[in-house]
Write a protein that holds these residues in place. Structure first.
Motif, short mmCIF file in Angstrom:
data_model
loop_
_atom_site.label_atom_id
_atom_site.label_comp_id
_atom_site.label_asym_id
_atom_site.label_seq_id
_atom_site.Cartn_x
_atom_site.Cartn_y
_atom_site.Cartn_z
N ILE A 119 7.57 -3.09 -4.42
CA ILE A 119 6.72 -2.19 -3.66
C ILE A 119 5.31 -2.77 -3.58
O ILE A 119 4.69 -3.05 -4.61
CB ILE A 119 6.66 -0.80 -4.32
N PRO A 120 4.77 -2.99 -2.38
CA PRO A 120 3.38 -3.48 -2.28
C PRO A 120 2.41 -2.44 -2.84
O PRO A 120 2.49 -1.25 -2.49
CB PRO A 120 3.18 -3.66 -0.76
N VAL A 121 1.51 -2.87 -3.71
CA VAL A 121 0.55 -1.95 -4.31
C VAL A 121 -0.83 -2.61 -4.38
O VAL A 121 -0.96 -3.84 -4.39
CB VAL A 121 0.97 -1.51 -5.74
N THR A 122 -1.85 -1.77 -4.41
CA THR A 122 -3.22 -2.21 -4.64
C THR A 122 -3.65 -1.64 -5.99
O THR A 122 -3.48 -0.44 -6.24
CB THR A 122 -4.16 -1.70 -3.53
N VAL A 123 -4.19 -2.50 -6.85
CA VAL A 123 -4.50 -2.09 -8.23
C VAL A 123 -5.95 -2.43 -8.57
O VAL A 123 -6.41 -3.56 -8.31
CB VAL A 123 -3.55 -2.79 -9.23
N ALA A 124 -6.66 -1.48 -9.14
CA ALA A 124 -8.01 -1.71 -9.66
C ALA A 124 -7.99 -1.54 -11.17
O ALA A 124 -7.35 -0.62 -11.68
CB ALA A 124 -9.00 -0.75 -9.03
N LYS A 153 -3.39 -0.99 4.62
CA LYS A 153 -2.06 -1.59 4.45
C LYS A 153 -0.98 -0.56 4.09
O LYS A 153 0.17 -0.92 3.90
CB LYS A 153 -2.11 -2.67 3.37
N ARG A 154 -1.40 0.72 3.95
CA ARG A 154 -0.47 1.80 3.62
C ARG A 154 0.26 1.55 2.29
O ARG A 154 1.47 1.67 2.19
CB ARG A 154 0.57 1.98 4.74
N THR A 155 -0.50 1.20 1.26
CA THR A 155 0.07 0.97 -0.06
C THR A 155 -0.42 2.03 -1.04
O THR A 155 -1.49 2.62 -0.85
CB THR A 155 -0.31 -0.41 -0.62
N PRO A 156 0.31 2.28 -2.12
CA PRO A 156 -0.24 3.10 -3.20
C PRO A 156 -1.46 2.42 -3.82
O PRO A 156 -1.56 1.19 -3.83
CB PRO A 156 0.91 3.17 -4.21
N PHE A 157 -2.39 3.23 -4.31
CA PHE A 157 -3.57 2.70 -5.00
C PHE A 157 -3.51 3.17 -6.45
O PHE A 157 -3.48 4.37 -6.73
CB PHE A 157 -4.84 3.21 -4.32
N ILE A 158 -3.46 2.21 -7.36
CA ILE A 158 -3.38 2.50 -8.80
C ILE A 158 -4.67 2.02 -9.44
O ILE A 158 -5.11 0.88 -9.19
CB ILE A 158 -2.18 1.78 -9.45
N ILE A 159 -5.27 2.85 -10.28
CA ILE A 159 -6.48 2.42 -10.98
C ILE A 159 -6.34 2.67 -12.47
O ILE A 159 -5.85 3.71 -12.90
CB ILE A 159 -7.73 3.14 -10.42
N PHE A 160 -6.72 1.67 -13.26
CA PHE A 160 -6.77 1.77 -14.72
C PHE A 160 -8.24 1.96 -15.10
O PHE A 160 -9.06 1.06 -14.90
CB PHE A 160 -6.22 0.50 -15.37
#
Length: 290
Positions: A119-124, A153-160
């Protein structure tokens, strides 16, 4: 008499002497046990015996999250370095230079792009080693850039998250990142894109008062301290003793402030499952049994 320095010949001393790295052994803050640093690294920086979750280096966290450890770092905007010309013991610009050399990063937030179980994701990832993960203009711009990319890009955004709060050296400019990041999260929600927050130790101050508590799902690492003001400040204000474990991840889960407490070893699977559910993607195919 010191027999080693006075009796042992120099050539024998050279053989006996071994240079050992300073971090060869790591002391568990919870149990006090000494653990070989290679064992800590192999266990995702979790002490095997006590389960204590130590700070997870940014690179190691990203490598453990993405498929095959492969990801691409996003170039984020560079705001003005020192808008207030702040100085205490040393100049703010000099302090920034020190932390940039120490961490190898321009500021406290790193944004990466890759795949999480296909799954394409964007992570911070917020780095507590960079000025306590404090929220300044650069960190705010990085989070907004990550959210904007996820939107495009219509991806989930996950942040730690990991922070002591807003960065005092930037004053009001720092505080303005709270509403700015909140608006970025609202744009994700309006587009019906998943925004998942993983709260790590510690997540406090203005970060908790903004994007850290606005997720569609809130996950916390075991034992993480999460709150706005410190426990001592709260006790002095209300003049009462706080409950045992107050502001710990497990206490907040019991009282509905976080959705789940997930050990680091299960984090990748949990995030992949949530991203799949929230984006209505089919589960990745499992390899056929031999």
């Amino acid at each position: 008499m010191n027999w080693y320095s006075d009796v042992v010949p120099p050539k024998i001393k050279a053989i006996l002497k071994r240079e050992a790295p300073e971090n060869l052994w790591v002391k568990c803050p919870e149990s006090g046990q000494l653990v070989f640093h290679k064992d800590i690294e192999a266990n995702l920086y979790v002490v095997p015996s006590s389960g204590y979750h130590m700070r997870f280096p940014v690179e190691a966290r990203l490598a453990s999250l993405f498929d095959n450890g492969a990801y691409e770092l996003m170039t984020t905007p560079e705001p003005p370095t020192d808008p207030l010309k702040f100085r205490d013991i040393k100049r703010y610009v000099d302090k920034l230079k020190e932390y940039r050399v120490k961490t190898g990063r321009p500021d406290a937030v790193t944004v990466a792009i890759g795949r999480l179980k296909e799954i394409p994701v964007t992570v911070a990832v917020q780095d507590f080693e960079f000025m306590g993960g404090s929220l300044g203009m650069a960190a705010g711009e990085a989070i907004i850039a990550g959210a904007t990319y996820a939107l495009e890009k219509r991806t989930p955004f996950i942040i730690f998250t990991a922070s002591g709060g807003a960065r005092m050296q930037e004053g009001m400019f720092s505080l303005m990142q709270m509403p700015r990041t909140t608006i970025a999260v609202q744009r994700l929600r309006k587009a019906r894109l998943p925004y998942i927050v993983v709260l790590t130790n510690p997540t406090t101050g203005g970060v908790t008062a903004s994007y850290a508590m606005l997720g569609d799902v809130h996950i916390a690492e075991p034992g993480a301290i999460i709150g706005f003001a410190g426990a001592r400040v709260i006790e002095q204000t209300i003049r009462e003793k706080l409950p045992e474990g107050f502001q710990r991840a497990e206490y907040l889960e019991d009282h509905g402030m976080v959705d789940m407490v997930t050990p680091r070893a299960e984090m990748r699977d949990t995030l992949a499952r949530l991203c799949g559910l929230l984006t209505k993607r089919p589960a990745p195919r499992q390899p056929a049994a031999a």
